[in-house]
Design an enzyme around this catalytic site. Structure first.
Site, mmCIF file in Angstrom:
data_model
loop_
_atom_site.group_PDB
_atom_site.id
_atom_site.type_symbol
_atom_site.label_atom_id
_atom_site.label_comp_id
_atom_site.label_asym_id
_atom_site.label_seq_id
_atom_site.Cartn_x
_atom_site.Cartn_y
_atom_site.Cartn_z
ATOM 1 N N TYR A 119 0.962 -1.138 -0.028
ATOM 2 C CA TYR A 119 -0.207 0.134 -0.284
ATOM 3 C C TYR A 119 0.960 1.100 -0.410
ATOM 4 C CZ TYR A 119 -4.352 -3.101 0.886
ATOM 5 O OH TYR A 119 -5.462 -3.359 0.932
ATOM 6 N N LYS A 166 3.468 -14.634 3.454
ATOM 7 C CA LYS A 166 3.975 -15.501 2.799
ATOM 8 C C LYS A 166 5.418 -15.764 1.940
ATOM 9 C CE LYS A 166 1.452 -17.842 -0.815
ATOM 10 N NZ LYS A 166 0.803 -19.090 -0.836
ATOM 11 N N ASP A 198 -2.138 -17.446 2.632
ATOM 12 C CA ASP A 198 -3.379 -18.289 1.500
ATOM 13 C C ASP A 198 -4.491 -19.473 2.801
ATOM 14 O OD1 ASP A 198 -1.346 -19.592 1.600
ATOM 15 O OD2 ASP A 198 -0.970 -19.613 -0.597
ATOM 16 N N ASP A 222 -5.594 -6.555 5.574
ATOM 17 C CA ASP A 222 -6.814 -5.995 4.876
ATOM 18 C C ASP A 222 -7.135 -6.806 4.765
ATOM 19 O OD1 ASP A 222 -8.603 -4.003 4.301
ATOM 20 O OD2 ASP A 222 -7.914 -3.400 2.823
ATOM 21 N N ASP A 226 -11.753 -8.626 6.405
ATOM 22 C CA ASP A 226 -12.816 -8.498 6.151
ATOM 23 C C ASP A 226 -13.334 -10.025 6.106
ATOM 24 O OD1 ASP A 226 -12.792 -6.070 5.305
ATOM 25 O OD2 ASP A 226 -12.370 -6.483 3.238
HETATM 26 MG MG MG Z 1 -10.267 -3.065 4.099
#
Ligand code: MG
Ligand code: NAI
Length: 325
Positions: A119, A166, A198, A222, A226
């Site tokens: 990000y 990862k 994963d 993130d 979720d």
């Molecule tokens: Mg988000």
């Protein structure tokens, strides 16, 4: 001392759920609230979504309570997180009795690195049809999030800490992240497991009860948080904190919900639980527990807003919570 709390409702249901949380804070504490504007409606009126005075207010306050912005969310929340120097994004995902959840045994907290990873915005088109992104992982930021995550787990009674990564593919960057976490754990005497992000997504879905605090690089945090939101019954219940060295911003995970905005039926619980995190951050542990207990009581016994299958209004739920304080 009366702490100053910057209050930024933003757009849509932010205008409904933030006043609800302010009512709750006002009931349990003695704070000076300073309200400021941000979001789509400010862009329209003033030509910028986040006026400098709102940024400054968040930077100078003892803590900030934010609702949500609409289409301008990235232009509002990213600078606001920067204004408070936030490096850790803390996202608890917990199922509550009385609320239909896919996995009622879920009690997870994601501690997400909030400043780097993928990000960073360092993207380019190096040739026609060929694009790149630079993933930045530093020892400093990795150590800082690991320290925060291990301490958070210890202080909040979580036995299980998992470091998501990862590193089998991103050997250098997530190798750095893992090394930093290992060094911090060694120094502090903390125990933890590592998990490939994963595979972890699947395990969180199948056996959330085996996990507690999950320390994550930015993108993994993130996405995994979720996913966890889906395990516990929806966005109306998920609070979050953006923690900096000596300032912090608290916000529900949800957005401005234009589909229900203005109807007075938004669920205020995510924002009220964010306010509980704010209280805890300012050192009001007892008040934070009181607020959480009141929310849990109302979730168990009602009234419920429509997103939880009820027909109560935002105001009804807020009143029921305040009555219990
Ligand atoms: Mg988000
Ligand atoms: P959203 O979270 O606003 O809404 C998703 C769904 O959940 C909608 O059906 C909404 O009605 C429902 N919902 C969300 N919070 C609720 C609550 N408290 N009570 C009852 N129902 C609730 O996400 P969406 O629809 O993807 O985005 C809407 C706008 O919000 C967009 O403009 C987006 O950019 C913005 N957004 C802002 C964020 C922020 O300010 N941090 C975060 C996410 C989205």
């Amino acid at each position: 001392m009366t702490e100053e709390i910057a209050v930024i409702p933003g757009d849509g249901i932010g205008q409904e759920v933030v006043p609800a949380a302010v009512d709750v804070l006002d009931t349990v504490g003695d704070f000076a609230f300073v309200e400021a504007e941000a979001g789509d409606h400010v862009l329209e009126a003033e030509g910028e979504a986040l006026p400098q005075e709102t940024y400054d207010l968040a930077a100078d306050a003892d803590a900030t309570l934010f609702g949500a912005a609409g289409e301008t969310a990235a232009d509002v929340i990213l600078p606001l997180r920067e204004a408070v120097g936030s490096f850790a994004n803390v996202r608890p995902a917990r199922a509550y009795p009385g609320v239909d959840a896919l996995r009622p045994e879920t009690d997870l907290v994601f501690v997400r690195e909030n400043t780097e990873g993928v990000y960073t915005g360092i993207e380019s088109e190096i040739a026609d049809g060929v694009t790149t992104l630079t993933r930045v992982i530093t020892e400093d930021a990795s150590r800082r999030i690991a320290e925060y995550g291990f301490e958070y787990a210890a202080e909040n009674g979580f036995d299980d800490v998992t470091v998501a990564h990862k590193a089998n593919v991103m050997r250098v960057t997530d190798g750095e992240f893992l090394d930093a976490c290992e060094a911090v754990a060694d120094e502090g005497g903390y125990e933890y497991d590592e998990a490939l992000m994963d595979a972890l997504a699947m395990h969180l879905l199948l056996r959330p009860e085996e996990y507690g605090v999950v320390i994550c690089p930015n993108l993994a945090g993130d996405m995994l948080s979720d996913l966890a939101a889906g395990l516990v019954g929806g966005l109306g219940l998920l609070p979050s904190a953006n923690i900096g060295p000596d300032n912090a911003l608290f916000e529900p995970v949800h957005g401005s919900a234009p589909d229900i905005a203005g109807q007075g039926i938004s669920n205020p619980c995510a924002t009220i639980l964010s306010a509980a995190m704010l209280l805890e951050h300012l050192g009001y542990q007892e008040e934070a527990t009181t607020v959480r207990t009141a929310v849990e009581g109302v979730l168990a016994d009602g009234p419920h807003t429509p997103d939880l299958g009820g027909d109560a209004s935002t105001e009804d739920v807020t009143e029921a919570i305040v009555d219990r304080l």
